[in-house]
Design an enzyme around this catalytic site. Structure first.
Site, PDB file in Angstrom:
ATOM      1  N   TYR A  32      68.080  24.257  -2.020  1.00  0.00           N
ATOM      2  CA  TYR A  32      66.748  24.009  -2.569  1.00  0.00           C
ATOM      3  C   TYR A  32      66.505  24.853  -3.812  1.00  0.00           C
ATOM      4  CZ  TYR A  32      64.990  28.481  -0.803  1.00  0.00           C
ATOM      5  OH  TYR A  32      64.792  29.824  -0.588  1.00  0.00           O
ATOM      6  N   LYS A 146      71.748  29.157  -2.535  1.00  0.00           N
ATOM      7  CA  LYS A 146      70.333  28.997  -2.176  1.00  0.00           C
ATOM      8  C   LYS A 146      70.240  27.919  -1.091  1.00  0.00           C
ATOM      9  CE  LYS A 146      65.808  29.116  -4.400  1.00  0.00           C
ATOM     10  NZ  LYS A 146      65.270  30.251  -3.638  1.00  0.00           N
ATOM     11  N   GLU A 178      68.270  43.147  -1.501  1.00  0.00           N
ATOM     12  CA  GLU A 178      67.196  42.412  -2.187  1.00  0.00           C
ATOM     13  C   GLU A 178      66.033  42.260  -1.220  1.00  0.00           C
ATOM     14  OE1 GLU A 178      68.265  38.342  -3.161  1.00  0.00           O
ATOM     15  OE2 GLU A 178      69.335  38.079  -1.272  1.00  0.00           O
ATOM     16  N   LEU A 202      70.889  36.711  -3.941  1.00  0.00           N
ATOM     17  CA  LEU A 202      70.678  35.509  -4.738  1.00  0.00           C
ATOM     18  C   LEU A 202      70.496  35.952  -6.187  1.00  0.00           C
ATOM     19  CD1 LEU A 202      70.161  32.368  -4.552  1.00  0.00           C
ATOM     20  CD2 LEU A 202      67.752  32.968  -4.823  1.00  0.00           C
TER      21      LEU A 202
HETATM   22  N1  PMP Z   1      66.327  36.467  -3.392  1.00  0.00           N
HETATM   23  C1  PMP Z   1      65.956  35.646  -2.420  1.00  0.00           C
HETATM   24  C2  PMP Z   1      66.550  35.824  -1.061  1.00  0.00           C
HETATM   25  C3  PMP Z   1      64.997  34.639  -2.651  1.00  0.00           C
HETATM   26  O1  PMP Z   1      64.620  33.804  -1.664  1.00  0.00           O
HETATM   27  C4  PMP Z   1      64.408  34.535  -3.924  1.00  0.00           C
HETATM   28  C5  PMP Z   1      63.352  33.503  -4.203  1.00  0.00           C
HETATM   29  N2  PMP Z   1      63.904  32.261  -4.354  1.00  0.00           N
HETATM   30  C6  PMP Z   1      64.848  35.410  -4.934  1.00  0.00           C
HETATM   31  C7  PMP Z   1      65.807  36.369  -4.631  1.00  0.00           C
HETATM   32  C8  PMP Z   1      64.290  35.331  -6.336  1.00  0.00           C
HETATM   33  O2  PMP Z   1      64.813  34.204  -6.999  1.00  0.00           O
HETATM   34  P1  PMP Z   1      64.004  33.473  -8.144  1.00  0.00           P
HETATM   35  O3  PMP Z   1      63.626  34.510  -9.129  1.00  0.00           O
HETATM   36  O4  PMP Z   1      64.983  32.507  -8.697  1.00  0.00           O
HETATM   37  O5  PMP Z   1      62.815  32.830  -7.512  1.00  0.00           O
END
Ligand code: PMP
Length: 284
Positions: A32, A146, A178, A202
Site C-alpha cells: 500500500y 510497505k 523507527e 521503511l
Molecule cells: N516507517 C513506517 C513503519 C511507516 O508506516 C511509515 C508511514 N508510512 C513511515 C516509516 C514513514 O513513511 P512516509 O514518510 O513515506 O509516510
C-alpha cells in the site's frame, strides 16, 4: 457522493465489494501507499508510486497498471471527491484465488483499491510536540517492503496508544529503528541522526524530503544507527511521516527530552517542510 477506485473503475463507495478470498484480506498479501493531498494537489506522488512498484517487485507481485495509468486513476479519484487537504490510500493485493499459501497462477490479476480521506495537518501537535513510548521491535526482517502485514506495527502502536502516547518508537536490541508508523530522528549538538536505509526500516518519503532539505540548507544529516541511551540524552527527538510531517517528540516513556519543548532544529525543519509543500503545491 464519496467515490472509490476498485479494479479500474471509480464507483460509489457503498457499491464497492471485495471478495472474501482476496489474498489481501486472507493473508495481508499486498502492499500500500498513503499519499498526501495539500490544497487539492498531491505531494511527492512520484516518489510514492516508485516505492509502490519497488515493494511490488520485492514481493514478486504484479501491478496490473503502469505507473502512469495508476497515477492518472488516483488523480481522477482526488478530483472526483474534491479533496483539498487529505490523503489518498492505495493498495494492491495478489488478487482472488482459492486459499493456498503459494502464489496463484499468473493469470490471477492483482486487486487494486484506492480511496480518499479528508485529513487536516495536525498543527496543534506539531506546535506543542507529542509523547512516545519505547517498544521492542518484534517485526519481521523486511520492513523495507510497505506490506499490508502490519501486525508488529499495530501491536507496538496499541501498546503506546493505550498508555496515552502518540507513537511507539521501536528498538531492536539497543538500536533504535523507527516509529510504528513513522521514521525516528534524534538531534545531538546540531546533528540529525536517523537509522540508515536497510531492511530494518521503511525508506520513508518524508525522511527523504527531510534529507534533501538538510542537504540544501547545510544542516548536518547523518544516516547512522543510534542507541536507546542516546535517544534519552538527545537534545531533540522527532518523528516523520506522510500524515504527521515533522512531529516533535518532547517526552519518551516518562522522561523529558531536551528542555521538554520542540527544539530549534525540529522547528527549522518544520518551516522548511512547509515551504517545500507550498512550492510543490501551488494554491489553485
Ligand atoms: N516507517 C513506517 C513503519 C511507516 O508506516 C511509515 C508511514 N508510512 C513511515 C516509516 C514513514 O513513511 P512516509 O514518510 O513515506 O509516510
Amino acid at each position: 457522493m464519496n467515490t472509490v477506485f476498485v479494479n479500474g473503475e471509480v464507483i460509489d463507495r457503498v457499491d464497492a465489494k471485495i471478495d472474501i478470498e482476496d489474498r489481501g484480506y486472507q493473508f495481508g498479501d499486498g502492499i500500500y501507499e498513503v499519499i498526501r493531498v495539500y490544497g487539492g494537489n498531491t505531494f511527492t506522488m512520484k516518489e510514492h508510486m516508485e516505492r509502490l512498484y519497488q515493494s511490488a517487485e520485492k514481493m514478486k507481485l504484479s501491478i496490473p497498471y503502469s505507473e502512469e495509468e495508476l497515477t492518472g486513476h488516483l488523480l481522477e479519484l482526488i478530483d472526483s471527491n474534491q479533496v483539498k487537504d487529505g490523503i489518498v490510500y492505495l493498495q494492491v493485493t495478489r488478487g482472488v484465488s482459492s486459499r493456498q499459501h503459494h502464489f496463484p497462477s499468473k493469470d490471477v490479476k492483482g486487486s487494486v483499491v484506492a480511496y480518499t480521506k479528508d485529513l487536516p495537518v495536525p498543527l496543534r501537535q506539531m506546535e506543542q510536540g507529542v509523547t512516545a513510548k519505547l517498544v521492542e521491535d518484534i517485526r519481521w526482517l523486511r520492513c523495507d517492503i510497505k506490506s499490508l502485514n502490519l501486525l508488529g506495527n499495530l501491536l507496538a502502536k496499541e501498546e503506546a496508544a493505550s498508555d496515552g502516547h502518540f507513537e511507539a518508537i521501536l528498538h531492536r536490541g539497543d538500536t533504535v529503528t523507527e516509529g510504528s508508523s513513522s521514521n525516528a530522528f534524534m538531534v545531538k549538538d546540531g546533528v540529525i541522526y536517523t537509522h540508515p536505509v536497510t531492511n530494518l526500516i521503511l525508506n520513508g518519503i518524508t525522511r527523504r524530503v527531510i534529507e534533501d532539505l538538510c542537504r540544501r540548507n547545510a544542516i548536518s544529516f547523518q544516516e547512522e544507527t543510534f542507541l536507546v541511551p542516546d535517544l534519552f540524552e538527545a537534545d531533540e527527538v522527532f518523528i516523520a511521516s506522510t500524515t504527521s510531517e515533522v512531529m516533535p517528540v518532547i517526552k519518551i516513556n516518562q522522561q523529558v527530552i531536551g528542555n521538554g519543548k520542540p527544539g530549534s532544529v525540529t522547528k527549522k525543519l518544520q518551516a522548511l517542510f512547509s515551504e517545500r509543500k507550498r512550492e510543490q503545491s501551488p494554491v489553485k
